[in-house]
Design a protein around this motif. Structure first.
Motif, PDB file in Angstrom:
ATOM      1  N   PRO A 124      46.302  62.889  57.259  1.00 53.16           N
ATOM      2  CA  PRO A 124      45.198  63.107  56.031  1.00 53.16           C
ATOM      3  C   PRO A 124      44.327  61.951  55.860  1.00 53.16           C
ATOM      4  O   PRO A 124      44.262  61.494  54.906  1.00 53.16           O
ATOM      5  N   GLU A 167      40.398  63.843  38.291  1.00 48.77           N
ATOM      6  CA  GLU A 167      39.170  63.840  37.139  1.00 48.77           C
ATOM      7  C   GLU A 167      39.524  64.346  35.782  1.00 48.77           C
ATOM      8  O   GLU A 167      40.570  65.558  35.896  1.00 48.77           O
ATOM      9  N   ASP A 227      34.631  54.790  40.185  1.00 46.23           N
ATOM     10  CA  ASP A 227      34.449  54.601  41.439  1.00 46.23           C
ATOM     11  C   ASP A 227      33.890  53.120  41.875  1.00 46.23           C
ATOM     12  O   ASP A 227      34.294  52.518  42.729  1.00 46.23           O
TER      13      ASP A 227
HETATM   14  C1  LIG Z   1      37.707  58.923  40.186  1.00 43.07           C
HETATM   15  C2  LIG Z   1      38.154  60.086  41.229  1.00 43.07           C
HETATM   16  C3  LIG Z   1      38.487  61.275  40.802  1.00 43.07           C
HETATM   17  C4  LIG Z   1      38.949  62.226  41.964  1.00 43.07           C
HETATM   18  N1  LIG Z   1      39.714  63.199  41.324  1.00 43.07           N
HETATM   19  C5  LIG Z   1      40.036  64.379  42.086  1.00 43.07           C
HETATM   20  C6  LIG Z   1      40.428  65.586  41.884  1.00 43.07           C
HETATM   21  O1  LIG Z   1      40.464  65.522  40.545  1.00 43.07           O
HETATM   22  N2  LIG Z   1      41.356  66.233  42.596  1.00 43.07           N
HETATM   23  C7  LIG Z   1      41.491  66.069  43.892  1.00 43.07           C
HETATM   24  O2  LIG Z   1      42.183  66.724  44.536  1.00 43.07           O
HETATM   25  N3  LIG Z   1      41.204  64.492  44.260  1.00 43.07           N
HETATM   26  C8  LIG Z   1      40.478  63.770  43.477  1.00 43.07           C
HETATM   27  N4  LIG Z   1      39.991  62.365  43.932  1.00 43.07           N
HETATM   28  C9  LIG Z   1      40.190  61.937  45.174  1.00 43.07           C
HETATM   29  C10 LIG Z   1      39.107  61.835  46.268  1.00 43.07           C
HETATM   30  O3  LIG Z   1      38.738  63.339  46.714  1.00 43.07           O
HETATM   31  C11 LIG Z   1      39.535  61.276  47.330  1.00 43.07           C
HETATM   32  O4  LIG Z   1      39.977  59.891  46.910  1.00 43.07           O
HETATM   33  C12 LIG Z   1      38.695  61.088  48.567  1.00 43.07           C
HETATM   34  O5  LIG Z   1      38.396  62.426  48.785  1.00 43.07           O
HETATM   35  C13 LIG Z   1      38.917  60.398  49.770  1.00 43.07           C
HETATM   36  O6  LIG Z   1      40.287  60.671  50.300  1.00 43.07           O
HETATM   37  P1  LIG Z   1      41.468  59.824  50.377  1.00 43.07           P
HETATM   38  O7  LIG Z   1      41.810  59.376  48.890  1.00 43.07           O
HETATM   39  O8  LIG Z   1      42.513  60.471  50.991  1.00 43.07           O
HETATM   40  O9  LIG Z   1      41.019  58.511  51.139  1.00 43.07           O
HETATM   41  C14 LIG Z   1      39.399  61.516  43.023  1.00 43.07           C
HETATM   42  C15 LIG Z   1      38.958  60.355  43.366  1.00 43.07           C
HETATM   43  C16 LIG Z   1      38.483  59.342  42.520  1.00 43.07           C
HETATM   44  C17 LIG Z   1      38.277  57.957  42.816  1.00 43.07           C
END
Ligand SMILES: Cc1cc2nc3c(=O)[nH]c(=O)nc-3n(C[C@H](O)[C@H](O)[C@H](O)COP(=O)(O)O)c2cc1C
Length: 298
Positions: free
Chosen positions: A178, A113, A254
């Motif tokens: 994970p 983010e 998203d």
């Molecule tokens: C728009 C967006 C912003 C995100 N920002 C962060 C972040 O700042 N820090 C982080 O650790 N994960 C971030 N994520 C990852 C999500 O937490 C993660 O995709 C979600 O928990 C699902 O887990 P996975 O990607 O391992 O399947 C972000 C995901 C999206 C889509």
């Protein structure tokens, strides 16, 4: 590897080997970005590659990452676009396309983010009138890492608070892999009218169950999985549960990610068509707290 296998393998990488990308992998990513998906052609997204990620990460602390907590990585992509919703959806769509293609070469990634776009631009020395919508961390993941290790150092106010934000199922004491929780597909779909959840057999008869199984693997901010699909006539609306707690740009990212997954899933099973990203009216009742963000016409 087919699309489903690839998406099943995908997860956010939050610990990286202290090693830059190989020249071949750099060129692979550069080349990919020349051939962005056609949906992006109308947009003017900018991708800036950050070479010296480990030098930049401490400077970005506070202005990027959940709660301003940066994930350290050898590199980042900063994705810039105009501050309007269609462009932010395209950030999600094209960013996730890049992420899945990176995974084909075992390059790990994590969406991050952006809390303050102007500061991120100034730190990364990016001269552009556009907004930095998101960062994507890039590098080779520490494969042997277990979930418990990621959270071992979390104290109060640090990563542990992410359990409220997107990791509600994390057992800090050990997990095999994970993999984050995903909703069952019946929680994602309505048929013809709001609240009418179809039986799986009905989705099978329509032939879209596989596309839904695929799309549920899409990542989302805080793992909220805020999406719903309304199937009506020859169109499927993507509907997002709105919230004031998360920036509009992030909610549009998203939405774009979900559109990308669903489209790949539909194309895989031979349902052609494409997304309309703006100008749609609902011909069914929809609660105030939800909004249509895309319409798939086929
Ligand atoms: C728009 C967006 C912003 C995100 N920002 C962060 C972040 O700042 N820090 C982080 O650790 N994960 C971030 N994520 C990852 C999500 O937490 C993660 O995709 C979600 O928990 C699902 O887990 P996975 O990607 O391992 O399947 C972000 C995901 C999206 C889509």
């Amino acid at each position: 590897m087919n699309s489903l296998k690839l998406a099943e393998k995908r997860h956010s990488v939050r610990e990286y080997k202290h090693k830059k990308l190989s020249e071949a992998d750099r060129q692979y990513l550069d080349h990919l970005l020349i051939e962005k998906p056609s949906i992006a052609h109308a947009s003017n997204l900018e991708f800036h590659f950050v070479e010296d990620g480990y030098d930049m990460a401490p400077l970005l602390e506070g202005v990027a990452g959940y709660f301003g907590m940066m994930i350290e990585a050898p590199h980042y992509y900063a994705i810039l676009c105009d501050k309007e919703s269609v462009c932010s959806k395209l950030v999600g769509y094209v960013g996730e396309w890049l992420i899945l293609n990176a995974l084909k070469e075992d390059i790990g990634t994590c969406w991050l983010e952006v809390i303050n776009s102007d500061e991120v631009k100034s730190i990364l020395n990016i001269d552009s009138p556009k907004e930095v919508a998101a960062l994507i961390a890039i590098g080779y993941g520490k494969k042997e890492l277990q979930m418990s290790t990621i959270y071992a150092t979390s104290g109060s106010g640090s990563l542990s608070s992410l359990t409220d934000m997107g990791y509600p199922n994390i057992d800090p004491h050990n997990q095999k892999g994970p993999v984050s929780y995903r909703k069952p597909i019946t929680e994602l779909v309505y048929l013809n009218e709001w609240g009418n959840t179809p039986e799986i057999e009905e989705l099978e008869r329509m032939g879209i169950h596989e596309a839904l199984f695929y799309m549920r693997l899409a990542p989302s901010y805080g793992n909220r999985q805020p999406w719903l699909f309304m199937i009506k006539n020859n169109q499927i609306d993507l509907i997002i549960k709105k919230t004031d707690l998360i920036a509009k740009t992030v909610q549009c990212i998203d939405a774009g990610i979900a559109m990308f997954y669903f489209e790949v899933g539909l194309h895989d099973i031979g349902i052609k068509g494409g997304w309309n990203l703006s100008n749609f009216k609902a011909d069914y009742d929809i609660p105030e707290s939800y909004s249509i963000v895309g319409r798939y016409e086929y």
